[in-house]
Scaffold this active site. Structure first.
Site, PDB file in Angstrom:
ATOM      1  N   SER A 102      -4.628   4.978  10.986  1.00  0.00           N
ATOM      2  CA  SER A 102      -4.433   3.832   9.834  1.00  0.00           C
ATOM      3  C   SER A 102      -3.108   3.417  10.115  1.00  0.00           C
ATOM      4  CB  SER A 102      -4.385   4.673   8.519  1.00  0.00           C
ATOM      5  OG  SER A 102      -3.805   4.264   7.595  1.00  0.00           O
ATOM      6  N   GLU A 106      -1.142   2.752   7.880  1.00  0.00           N
ATOM      7  CA  GLU A 106      -0.346   3.495   7.170  1.00  0.00           C
ATOM      8  C   GLU A 106       0.739   4.472   7.977  1.00  0.00           C
ATOM      9  OE1 GLU A 106       0.684   3.963   3.557  1.00  0.00           O
ATOM     10  OE2 GLU A 106      -0.258   2.252   3.705  1.00  0.00           O
ATOM     11  N   TYR A 166      -0.184  11.037   3.005  1.00  0.00           N
ATOM     12  CA  TYR A 166      -1.254  10.698   3.785  1.00  0.00           C
ATOM     13  C   TYR A 166      -1.028   9.685   5.179  1.00  0.00           C
ATOM     14  CZ  TYR A 166      -5.006   7.266   5.299  1.00  0.00           C
ATOM     15  OH  TYR A 166      -5.784   6.806   6.010  1.00  0.00           O
TER      16      TYR A 166
HETATM   17  O1  G4F Z   1      -5.710  -0.447  -1.946  1.00  0.00           O
HETATM   18  P1  G4F Z   1      -4.616   0.463  -1.839  1.00  0.00           P
HETATM   19  O2  G4F Z   1      -4.797   1.637  -2.449  1.00  0.00           O
HETATM   20  O3  G4F Z   1      -4.687   0.823  -0.075  1.00  0.00           O
HETATM   21  P2  G4F Z   1      -3.473   1.362   0.882  1.00  0.00           P
HETATM   22  O4  G4F Z   1      -2.605   2.188   0.347  1.00  0.00           O
HETATM   23  O5  G4F Z   1      -2.896  -0.022   1.722  1.00  0.00           O
HETATM   24  O6  G4F Z   1      -4.453   2.195   1.905  1.00  0.00           O
HETATM   25  C1  G4F Z   1      -5.309   1.637   2.373  1.00  0.00           C
HETATM   26  O7  G4F Z   1      -5.303   1.270   3.802  1.00  0.00           O
HETATM   27  C2  G4F Z   1      -4.978   2.181   4.611  1.00  0.00           C
HETATM   28  C3  G4F Z   1      -4.876   1.325   6.071  1.00  0.00           C
HETATM   29  O8  G4F Z   1      -3.468   0.730   6.035  1.00  0.00           O
HETATM   30  C4  G4F Z   1      -5.822   3.248   4.784  1.00  0.00           C
HETATM   31  F1  G4F Z   1      -5.346   4.120   5.988  1.00  0.00           F
HETATM   32  C5  G4F Z   1      -5.873   3.873   3.420  1.00  0.00           C
HETATM   33  O9  G4F Z   1      -6.915   5.062   3.930  1.00  0.00           O
HETATM   34  C6  G4F Z   1      -6.476   2.880   2.556  1.00  0.00           C
HETATM   35  O10 G4F Z   1      -7.786   2.752   3.066  1.00  0.00           O
HETATM   36  O11 G4F Z   1      -3.235  -0.272  -1.928  1.00  0.00           O
HETATM   37  C7  G4F Z   1      -2.978  -1.356  -1.450  1.00  0.00           C
HETATM   38  C8  G4F Z   1      -1.449  -1.880  -2.067  1.00  0.00           C
HETATM   39  C9  G4F Z   1      -0.613  -0.966  -2.095  1.00  0.00           C
HETATM   40  O12 G4F Z   1       0.855  -1.361  -1.896  1.00  0.00           O
HETATM   41  C10 G4F Z   1      -0.505  -0.514  -3.414  1.00  0.00           C
HETATM   42  O13 G4F Z   1       0.724  -0.182  -4.133  1.00  0.00           O
HETATM   43  O14 G4F Z   1      -1.999  -2.350  -3.365  1.00  0.00           O
HETATM   44  C11 G4F Z   1      -0.942  -1.939  -4.376  1.00  0.00           C
HETATM   45  N1  G4F Z   1      -1.271  -1.782  -5.439  1.00  0.00           N
HETATM   46  C12 G4F Z   1      -0.938  -2.496  -6.606  1.00  0.00           C
HETATM   47  N2  G4F Z   1      -1.764  -2.246  -7.758  1.00  0.00           N
HETATM   48  C13 G4F Z   1      -2.398  -0.941  -5.924  1.00  0.00           C
HETATM   49  C14 G4F Z   1      -2.547  -1.214  -7.256  1.00  0.00           C
HETATM   50  N3  G4F Z   1      -3.078  -0.124  -5.096  1.00  0.00           N
HETATM   51  C15 G4F Z   1      -4.213   0.473  -5.991  1.00  0.00           C
HETATM   52  N4  G4F Z   1      -5.010   1.340  -5.333  1.00  0.00           N
HETATM   53  N5  G4F Z   1      -4.177   0.231  -7.176  1.00  0.00           N
HETATM   54  C16 G4F Z   1      -3.449  -0.328  -8.062  1.00  0.00           C
HETATM   55  O15 G4F Z   1      -3.563  -0.568  -9.337  1.00  0.00           O
END
Ligand code: G4F
Length: 324
Positions: free
Chosen positions: A129, A131, A153
């Site tokens: 990932s 990440e 993670y």
């Molecule tokens: O959609 P996210 O939860 O994805 P994140 O953390 O980037 O991780 C995903 O991608 C990775 C690859 O880089 C994978 F390995 C992992 O398994 C997963 O698929 O969050 C994306 C961004 C973050 O910066 C988070 O802080 O969106 C921001 N965010 C802002 N508001 C939010 C929210 N994320 C989530 N989930 N929910 C919110 O309300």
């Protein structure tokens, strides 16, 4: 004779697209599922409902070495794709014990089981990932960019990456890791930000909801379509030499950009519908990720086909249909 593939995480977004791809290529596809009654088509099997007659599901768990070993012994796969994980970064701050346990030990058990069949020349894919790059040391990120994870993670994925590398080097396994940047689709889980937005936009458009609560809208990601990315996984296992590859689009957008585009797709202004919820801000954030996928382009002849605009439109359109 048909090749045999085993997919962990077959019921997830990537597993379902990968299974479809492999079926279309003539593979016999097997998947491992946990605790789901195999005849229950309504619950966790929704993403593979259309291909249930074309895949063989086995009950097993990443927490049990014996279950993984027995499945491999029984089906003798040519290729193993290890996609299953606790994949939600936000949750990993609440339960780092389970995240580390499942993601690290699960990968170790599976590699160890595959190693027992080393003479069968099983090819192994590990879902790494972006990440792992965490608080990035350089931008864009490529295969040799130093890792600097920001969550349990991310740490679990770094460990899985090194386990995979070590099994390749020490036991001569054909084992590769894909360092996949964010990849989304209408099959994305609702906890991830893109699906939360596309589903929220559809519900707001239909009058079922008024607002979406979000955390850090300034975070930037390199977002591609999962359908394109499973192709890269398959390509990695078709190479003579096992290697690790960064997979992304080379373009970055903020969460705010995603929201703006998704709302404007249905003729709405995102500013009227987004609320900042400080509880959703992570204790340690990954601010920006951007892929340099030139190695994949050169060695695998892989490039993303679906653009950011097409991805957003696809997700919102499918969520609109689901509201009908
Ligand atoms: O959609 P996210 O939860 O994805 P994140 O953390 O980037 O991780 C995903 O991608 C990775 C690859 O880089 C994978 F390995 C992992 O398994 C997963 O698929 O969050 C994306 C961004 C973050 O910066 C988070 O802080 O969106 C921001 N965010 C802002 N508001 C939010 C929210 N994320 C989530 N989930 N929910 C919110 O309300």
């Amino acid at each position: 004779m048909s090749k045999v593939a085993l997919i962990t995480g077959i019921t997830g977004q990537d597993g379902s697209y990968l299974a479809e791809l492999l079926i279309s290529k003539g593979y016999k596809v097997h998947g491992i599922v946990r605790r789901v009654a195999l005849e229950d088509e309504t619950h966790r099997l929704w993403r593979i409902r259309n291909i249930l007659n074309d895949v063989t599901l086995h009950a097993g768990s990443l927490e049990s070495y014996a279950s993984l070993f027995n499945i491999i012994l029984k089906i003798k796969p040519n290729e193993v794709y290890h996609l299953a994980a606790q994949s939600y970064v936000g949750y990993s701050f609440e339960d780092e014990f389970s995240t580390l346990n499942i993601n690290i030990n699960g990968t170790h058990y599976l590699l160890s089981a595959v190693k027992e069949f080393v003479s069968s020349k099983i090819r192994f894919y590990f879902a790494g990932s972006s990440e792992m790059f965490g608080k990035v040391k350089e931008s864009p990120q490529k295969e040799n960019t130093p890792f600097n994870p920001r969550s349990s993670y991310g740490i679990s994925k770094v460990t899985g990456f090194y386990l995979t590398k070590n099994y390749r080097e020490a036991y001569n396994l054909h084992a590769s890791s894909g360092l996949l940047f964010n990849h989304e689709s209408p099959r994305r889980g609702f906890e991830f930000v893109t699906r939360k937005i596309s589903n929220g936009v559809a519900r707001i458009k239909k009058g079922l909801q008024k607002k979406i609560k979000l955390g850090n809208m300034k975070a930037k990601r390199d977002w591609g379509h999962a359908k394109d990315y499973v192709e890269a996984m398959w390509l990695m296992l078709q190479q003579d030499n096992p290697e690790d590859y960064v997979i992304g689009t080379g373009k970055e957008y903020s969460v705010e950009d995603f929201a703006k585009k998704a709302f404007s797709h249905v003729g709405l202004n995102y500013k009227d519908h987004i609320i900042l919820d400080k509880n959703l801000i992570r204790p340690a954030e990954v601010d920006a990720l951007l892929a340099d996928y030139s190695k994949a382009k050169k060695n695998l002849n892989w490039e993303p086909k679906i653009t950011f605009d097409e991805l957003v439109a696809n997700m919102v359109d499918e969520d609109l249909k689901a509201q009908n």
